[in-house]
Design a protein around this motif. Structure first.
Motif, mmCIF file in Angstrom:
data_model
loop_
_atom_site.group_PDB
_atom_site.id
_atom_site.type_symbol
_atom_site.label_atom_id
_atom_site.label_comp_id
_atom_site.label_asym_id
_atom_site.label_seq_id
_atom_site.Cartn_x
_atom_site.Cartn_y
_atom_site.Cartn_z
ATOM 1 N N ASP A 1 0.818 -1.211 0.000
ATOM 2 C CA ASP A 1 0.000 0.000 0.000
ATOM 3 C C ASP A 1 0.855 1.266 0.000
ATOM 4 O O ASP A 1 0.507 2.264 -0.636
ATOM 5 C CB ASP A 1 -0.966 -0.021 1.195
ATOM 6 N N GLU A 2 1.983 1.207 0.695
ATOM 7 C CA GLU A 2 2.880 2.369 0.703
ATOM 8 C C GLU A 2 3.474 2.553 -0.702
ATOM 9 O O GLU A 2 3.609 3.680 -1.187
ATOM 10 C CB GLU A 2 4.004 2.099 1.712
ATOM 11 N N ALA A 3 3.795 1.433 -1.341
ATOM 12 C CA ALA A 3 4.344 1.510 -2.705
ATOM 13 C C ALA A 3 3.298 2.082 -3.666
ATOM 14 O O ALA A 3 3.616 2.909 -4.524
ATOM 15 C CB ALA A 3 4.792 0.121 -3.165
ATOM 16 N N PHE A 4 2.034 1.691 -3.499
ATOM 17 C CA PHE A 4 0.953 2.255 -4.324
ATOM 18 C C PHE A 4 0.936 3.769 -4.179
ATOM 19 O O PHE A 4 0.846 4.510 -5.151
ATOM 20 C CB PHE A 4 -0.420 1.734 -3.844
ATOM 21 N N GLU A 5 1.028 4.218 -2.929
ATOM 22 C CA GLU A 5 0.933 5.656 -2.652
ATOM 23 C C GLU A 5 2.092 6.408 -3.306
ATOM 24 O O GLU A 5 1.902 7.467 -3.919
ATOM 25 C CB GLU A 5 0.910 5.851 -1.119
ATOM 26 N N ILE A 6 3.296 5.851 -3.228
ATOM 27 C CA ILE A 6 4.474 6.512 -3.815
ATOM 28 C C ILE A 6 4.321 6.615 -5.335
ATOM 29 O O ILE A 6 4.550 7.671 -5.929
ATOM 30 C CB ILE A 6 5.767 5.732 -3.443
ATOM 31 N N VAL A 7 3.887 5.526 -5.953
ATOM 32 C CA VAL A 7 3.765 5.527 -7.415
ATOM 33 C C VAL A 7 2.642 6.470 -7.851
ATOM 34 O O VAL A 7 2.789 7.261 -8.789
ATOM 35 C CB VAL A 7 3.517 4.099 -7.954
#
Ligand code: SF4
Length: 315
Positions: free
Chosen positions: A285-291
């Motif tokens: 989920d953190e990776a989703f937010e960054i992208v």
């Protein structure tokens, strides 16, 4: 099983089953709940590879930002080429051994070794060359020679293990056909494809080894890292979402060359429990937010010098 002793794996699983009966996995953290939080992905348009999320060299996930937002690849190094080449030789050797048994109704262990070892050097050279090509990196001559030797040794080890298991299966079940013999002698599916898109992962993931024990096995060729079990969590969620079957146990097989000619496989076993699943989902989920936001998450206080992006971030 070719890599692990059957009695050893069953002993370890017995302990894990006992542990899981005392602390069962929370249903909401199963991959088949892909349409409900927390498993439901935040976006359907972004898909991650399991190792991309699980390879947590970087605490702040700046590697995700560099790769996905800035489109930067890390420079290839010996460790990465080695990992790709060894995975390739393992996959191909298992495949060729199965094919040999299917193609030869009179296959025996010694015949399998004699036939398949003829092209061991060629198979090892191809594995290393393909890995170099795939990663667009060239090894030094001495590094390449050593890696080819390790691939040959890994193949020889797998062939002798498979030959022994083949003879044992033939001896125990003299009337079994090739299909049965293959499944007894070489049970794991190497590089099993899985569609992880329902849980925000790539639609063509490859699980190193998928076993009939509700377990996934991930083969590592580098140093032991604390984040390695996260890989099993990612594959478990993907398999559960696709197959609707529980995947409770993970094994990490560390392939080493302590004795040079014979690779050793050291296994770490664990339950793919709530904590591991939650950690993997939080990273996703953190990776989703960054992208999605294109935000640079910044650097951690300390960057490990084994991080593949080290030379880029430390410029
Ligand atoms: S070098 Fe540091 S900031 Fe860059 S990806 Fe690695 S750990 Fe993160």
């Amino acid at each position: 099983m070719v890599f692990l002793d059957k009695v050893d794996i069953e002993r370890r699983l017995k302990l894990l089953r006992q542990e899981i009966s005392e602390r069962p996995i929370n249903e909401e953290l199963r991959g088949w709940n892909y349409d409900k939080p927390p498993i439901q992905p935040l976006f359907n348009s972004i898909k991650f590879g399991v190792s991309e999320l699980a390879g947590r060299y970087c605490e702040t996930l700046r590697d995700i930002y560099l790769k996905r937002v800035l489109n930067m690849k890390f420079p290839p190094n010996l460790k990465v080429v080695k990992g790709v080449a060894l995975h390739k030789i393992i996959k191909e050797t298992i495949y060729e051994a199965k094919k040999f048994i299917y193609d030869n109704s009179r296959a025996t262990g010694i015949k399998l070794i004699n036939f398949l070892s003829k092209r061991s050097l060629e198979a090892a050279q191809d594995a290393v060359t393909d890995a170099e090509f795939m990663l667009a990196g060239n090894l030094q001559k001495n590094e390449k020679d050593l890696l080819i030797e390790e691939c040959v040794n890994t193949r020889s080890f797998l062939l002798t293990q498979t030959a022994a298991k083949l003879d044992y299966a033939l001896s125990k079940y003299p009337h079994a056909d090739s299909d049965s013999i293959v499944s007894i002698a070489i049970p794991p599916v190497a590089e099993r494809k899985v569609d992880g898109s329902l849980v925000g992962l790539s639609s063509e993931l490859s699980v190193d080894i998928y076993t009939p024990y509700n377990a996934v096995i991930d083969v590592k060729t580098g140093d032991v890292r604390s984040f390695h079990p996260l890989t099993a969590a990612g594959y478990a969620l993907a398999l559960e979402s696709e197959e609707n079957i529980p995947v409770d146990f993970g094994f990490i097989l560390y392939l080493r060359f302590e004795r040079k000619e014979i690779p050793s496989f050291k296994a770490k076993h664990f339950i793919i429990g709530d904590e591991l699943r939650r950690e993997f989902i939080e990273i996703r989920d953190e990776a989703f937010e960054i992208v999605d936001s294109g935000r640079d998450p910044g650097m951690p206080n300390k960057c490990p010098d084994f991080c593949p992006y080290y030379s880029i971030c430390q410029k």
